[in-house]
Scaffold this motif. Structure first.
Motif, short mmCIF file in Angstrom:
data_model
loop_
_atom_site.label_atom_id
_atom_site.label_comp_id
_atom_site.label_asym_id
_atom_site.label_seq_id
_atom_site.Cartn_x
_atom_site.Cartn_y
_atom_site.Cartn_z
N VAL A 99 0.84 -1.19 -0.02
CA VAL A 99 0.04 -0.03 -0.18
C VAL A 99 0.87 1.30 -0.11
N TRP A 133 -0.72 -3.87 -5.91
CA TRP A 133 -0.23 -2.54 -5.54
C TRP A 133 -1.65 -1.84 -5.10
N LEU A 134 -1.80 -1.49 -4.04
CA LEU A 134 -2.96 -0.66 -3.75
C LEU A 134 -2.55 0.58 -3.23
N ARG A 135 -3.12 1.53 -3.99
CA ARG A 135 -2.61 3.12 -4.07
C ARG A 135 -3.76 3.78 -3.12
N THR A 136 -3.42 4.73 -2.31
CA THR A 136 -4.18 5.58 -1.72
C THR A 136 -4.74 6.92 -2.07
N ALA A 159 -8.06 4.48 2.31
CA ALA A 159 -6.83 4.25 3.11
C ALA A 159 -7.43 3.73 4.50
N LEU A 162 -8.56 0.31 4.36
CA LEU A 162 -7.24 -0.46 4.43
C LEU A 162 -6.75 -0.61 5.77
N ASP A 175 1.72 1.54 4.84
CA ASP A 175 2.52 1.62 3.84
C ASP A 175 3.98 1.22 4.16
#
Length: 214
Positions: A99, A133-136, A159, A162, A175
């Motif tokens: 993340v 890949w998890l983006r905020t 976010a 998550l 992260d």
């Protein structure tokens, strides 16, 4: 005293009567053992990996998440085309996820690199592992990231949602870690900040070896 033929025959029948001594229930135990082996491959793999340990302590490098936390049914992901995907639909493979913000510098680049290399070292089992890949945020992803990590899936996620699921180590942000989700959709392992990729590889190799799922 003379014993008649009929008396001798009745005596022999009684001695041979199977009801006189019931056989041991070996077939019942065989069935129990077969059921124990077949009932849940993933449980067997976890038992072997986390309980059957060599002298000296734990075999795993990553921190085992206990109790396991399934992917929340309401956790929604969005790709760059604007399509919304329910994260539980991604289960079925081992998910190695990270993340970060979309800009992806420093630690983010390092984690993506380690994830890609660890997956590649699994050789024929690498297709059982999906990089996530998890983006905020929804800012553009640098082209160099897209070019280098085309085997990963990129999504934008909330976010706070998550953090509620991943629950990083106390004092850490979401992260700082690489996470591992099993094919049943359970968050099961968290790797340390600034990890040793060779030890991540060892953990993943053992799990793929002992588990028939995914």
């Amino acid at each position: 005293m003379t014993v008649s033929h009929d008396e001798r025959r009745r005596a022999g029948k009684t001695a041979a009567d199977p009801g006189a001594a019931a056989p041991k229930p070996r077939s019942r135990w065989t069935l129990v053992l077969l059921l124990a082996v077949c009932v849940a491959p993933v449980l067997a793999s976890y038992f072997t990996y986390y309980v059957v340990r060599p002298a000296g302590g734990s075999t795993n490098y990553g921190t085992l998440i206990a109790p396991q936390r399934p992917i929340p049914a309401t956790l929604a992901l969005r790709n760059d085309a604007g399509q919304v995907v329910a994260m539980p639909t991604l289960k079925g493979k081992w998910l190695m996820l990270s993340v970060d913000a979309s800009a992806c510098e420093g630690r983010c680049l390092q984690k993506l690199y380690y994830m890609r290399q660890v997956r590649l070292t699994q050789n024929t089992d690498r297709d059982r592992v999906q990089l996530l890949w998890l983006r905020t945020d929804d800012r553009p992803v640098p082209q160099k990231i897209c070019d280098a990590y085309g085997d990963a899936q990129f999504y934008v996620a909330d976010a706070a949602a998550l953090a509620a699921w991943l629950q990083p180590a106390k004092g850490d942000g979401i992260d700082r870690h690489i996470y591992l989700v099993d094919p049943n959709g359970n968050l099961m392992m968290r790797f340390p900040d600034n990890p040793d990729p060779s030890r991540i590889k060892q953990d993943l190799t053992r799990l793929l070896k002992w588990s028939g799922i995914g």
